[in-house]
Design a protein around this motif. Structure first.
Motif, mmCIF file in Angstrom:
data_model
loop_
_atom_site.group_PDB
_atom_site.id
_atom_site.type_symbol
_atom_site.label_atom_id
_atom_site.label_comp_id
_atom_site.label_asym_id
_atom_site.label_seq_id
_atom_site.Cartn_x
_atom_site.Cartn_y
_atom_site.Cartn_z
ATOM 1 N N GLY A 1 0.790 -1.269 -0.166
ATOM 2 C CA GLY A 1 -0.084 0.077 -0.170
ATOM 3 C C GLY A 1 0.740 1.290 0.109
ATOM 4 O O GLY A 1 2.138 1.086 -0.040
ATOM 5 N N VAL A 2 0.249 2.440 -0.192
ATOM 6 C CA VAL A 2 0.861 3.656 0.061
ATOM 7 C C VAL A 2 1.472 3.751 1.363
ATOM 8 O O VAL A 2 0.830 3.988 2.340
ATOM 9 N N ARG A 3 2.630 4.611 1.287
ATOM 10 C CA ARG A 3 3.337 5.102 2.619
ATOM 11 C C ARG A 3 3.626 6.449 2.333
ATOM 12 O O ARG A 3 4.133 6.736 1.396
ATOM 13 N N PHE A 4 3.417 7.268 3.381
ATOM 14 C CA PHE A 4 3.912 8.600 3.379
ATOM 15 C C PHE A 4 4.960 8.676 4.614
ATOM 16 O O PHE A 4 4.503 8.252 5.796
ATOM 17 N N GLU A 5 6.218 8.963 4.323
ATOM 18 C CA GLU A 5 7.553 8.767 5.362
ATOM 19 C C GLU A 5 8.143 10.047 5.061
ATOM 20 O O GLU A 5 8.754 10.520 4.086
ATOM 21 N N GLY A 6 8.355 10.956 6.347
ATOM 22 C CA GLY A 6 9.307 11.767 6.372
ATOM 23 C C GLY A 6 8.797 13.215 5.518
ATOM 24 O O GLY A 6 9.771 13.968 5.008
ATOM 25 N N ASN A 7 7.705 13.469 5.286
ATOM 26 C CA ASN A 7 7.185 14.694 4.191
ATOM 27 C C ASN A 7 6.917 15.691 5.129
ATOM 28 O O ASN A 7 6.754 15.695 6.372
ATOM 29 N N THR A 8 6.930 16.939 4.726
ATOM 30 C CA THR A 8 6.822 18.164 5.467
ATOM 31 C C THR A 8 5.462 18.804 4.589
ATOM 32 O O THR A 8 5.707 19.269 3.657
ATOM 33 N N PHE A 9 4.472 19.122 5.203
ATOM 34 C CA PHE A 9 3.391 19.989 4.587
ATOM 35 C C PHE A 9 3.469 21.360 5.645
ATOM 36 O O PHE A 9 2.797 21.214 6.539
ATOM 37 N N ILE A 10 3.803 22.532 5.057
ATOM 38 C CA ILE A 10 3.671 23.612 5.757
ATOM 39 C C ILE A 10 2.955 24.857 5.036
ATOM 40 O O ILE A 10 3.211 24.901 3.583
ATOM 41 N N ASN A 11 2.281 25.526 5.485
ATOM 42 C CA ASN A 11 1.815 26.827 4.818
ATOM 43 C C ASN A 11 2.059 27.899 5.924
ATOM 44 O O ASN A 11 1.608 28.118 7.142
ATOM 45 N N ARG A 12 2.889 28.772 5.455
ATOM 46 C CA ARG A 12 3.423 30.019 6.249
ATOM 47 C C ARG A 12 2.943 31.140 5.646
ATOM 48 O O ARG A 12 3.143 32.382 6.285
ATOM 49 N N GLY A 13 1.885 31.231 4.906
ATOM 50 C CA GLY A 13 1.208 32.350 4.274
ATOM 51 C C GLY A 13 0.273 32.835 5.355
ATOM 52 O O GLY A 13 -0.042 32.257 6.491
ATOM 53 N N THR A 14 -0.358 34.201 5.065
ATOM 54 C CA THR A 14 -1.286 34.780 5.888
ATOM 55 C C THR A 14 -2.833 34.738 5.587
ATOM 56 O O THR A 14 -3.523 35.643 5.640
ATOM 57 N N PHE A 15 -2.917 33.435 4.800
ATOM 58 C CA PHE A 15 -4.441 33.424 4.309
ATOM 59 C C PHE A 15 -5.218 33.168 5.629
ATOM 60 O O PHE A 15 -4.976 32.476 6.467
ATOM 61 N N ALA A 16 -6.739 33.250 5.325
ATOM 62 C CA ALA A 16 -7.532 32.831 6.295
ATOM 63 C C ALA A 16 -7.422 31.441 6.770
ATOM 64 O O ALA A 16 -6.957 30.756 5.978
ATOM 65 N N ALA A 17 -7.983 31.191 7.936
ATOM 66 C CA ALA A 17 -7.739 29.891 8.604
ATOM 67 C C ALA A 17 -8.374 28.687 7.497
ATOM 68 O O ALA A 17 -8.003 27.623 7.488
ATOM 69 N N ASP A 18 -9.412 29.250 6.905
ATOM 70 C CA ASP A 18 -10.168 28.098 6.142
ATOM 71 C C ASP A 18 -9.539 27.836 4.770
ATOM 72 O O ASP A 18 -10.107 27.321 3.584
#
Length: 194
Positions: A1-18
């Motif tokens: 199956g699919v494995r997600f290992e050691g990834n980084t998901f970051i949003n440093r923008g100033t967008f609205a919370a949604d």
């Protein structure tokens, strides 16, 4: 199956919370989200240093939707969620496992109107254990660490989690709807001001 290992998901923008994005979104899929082992394995376990998946500053970390089937589940273990409005949401999952993750906020996360660590909706046999929840300030009037809404007869368990902060949670554990076999046991709540 699919494995997600050691990834980084970051949003440093100033967008609205949604509008800050989702790290992983799936429909009718099975996968594992765990740290990347950087050195050596011994009998299926990492014995050296590892790199966890990091979810930071997002609207949603993981959104997993299923329409049924025992072979469709997710396993989320050993990851870091920081300033994520909805860290992990499973809807209709069977035997989903969410273990040994860290959920935290800090003063840069004050844009979040509500924070939820783990939210199981219409689940069967789910498990949340040995997770650590730490809200670091009182800007969050609504911090739901672990929540379950309407589980099946296979129930689920919220077991041996740590709810730790000198600030308040709205709910350490929130339960809504019918839960004929849900077990909530051996959780630790430290320094809470409910």
């Amino acid at each position: 199956g699919v494995r997600f290992e050691g990834n980084t998901f970051i949003n440093r923008g100033t967008f609205a919370a949604d509008k800050r994005g989702t790290g992983i979104k799936s429909i009718d899929a099975s996968y594992i989200i765990e740290p990347l082992c950087l050195e050596s394995y011994a009998v299926g376990e990492c014995t050296g240093p590892s790199q966890p998946n990091i979810f930071d500053g997002l609207t949603s970390g993981i959104d997993a939707y299923t329409t049924g089937g025992l072979d469709r589940n997710i396993s989320v273990s050993g990851n870091n969620f920081k300033n994520v409005s909805r860290s992990i949401t499973t809807d209709g999952g069977n035997y989903d496992k969410v273990n040994r993750n860290n959920f935290s906020t800090d003063n840069t996360g004050s844009f979040l109107p509500q924070v939820s660590g783990i939210y199981f909706y219409n689940g069967a046999g789910f498990q949340a254990s040995e997770n650590v929840f730490t809200p670091a300030h009182t800007a969050h009037k609504h911090f739901y660490a672990a929540a379950a809404k309407t589980s099946s007869y296979e129930g689920g368990s919220i077991y041996k989690n740590l709810f730790n902060s000198d600030k308040s949670f709205s709910f350490g554990v929130s339960v809504e709807g019918e839960h004929p076999s849900l077990q909530i046991a051996c959780n630790k709540f430290f320094n809470q001001q409910y």
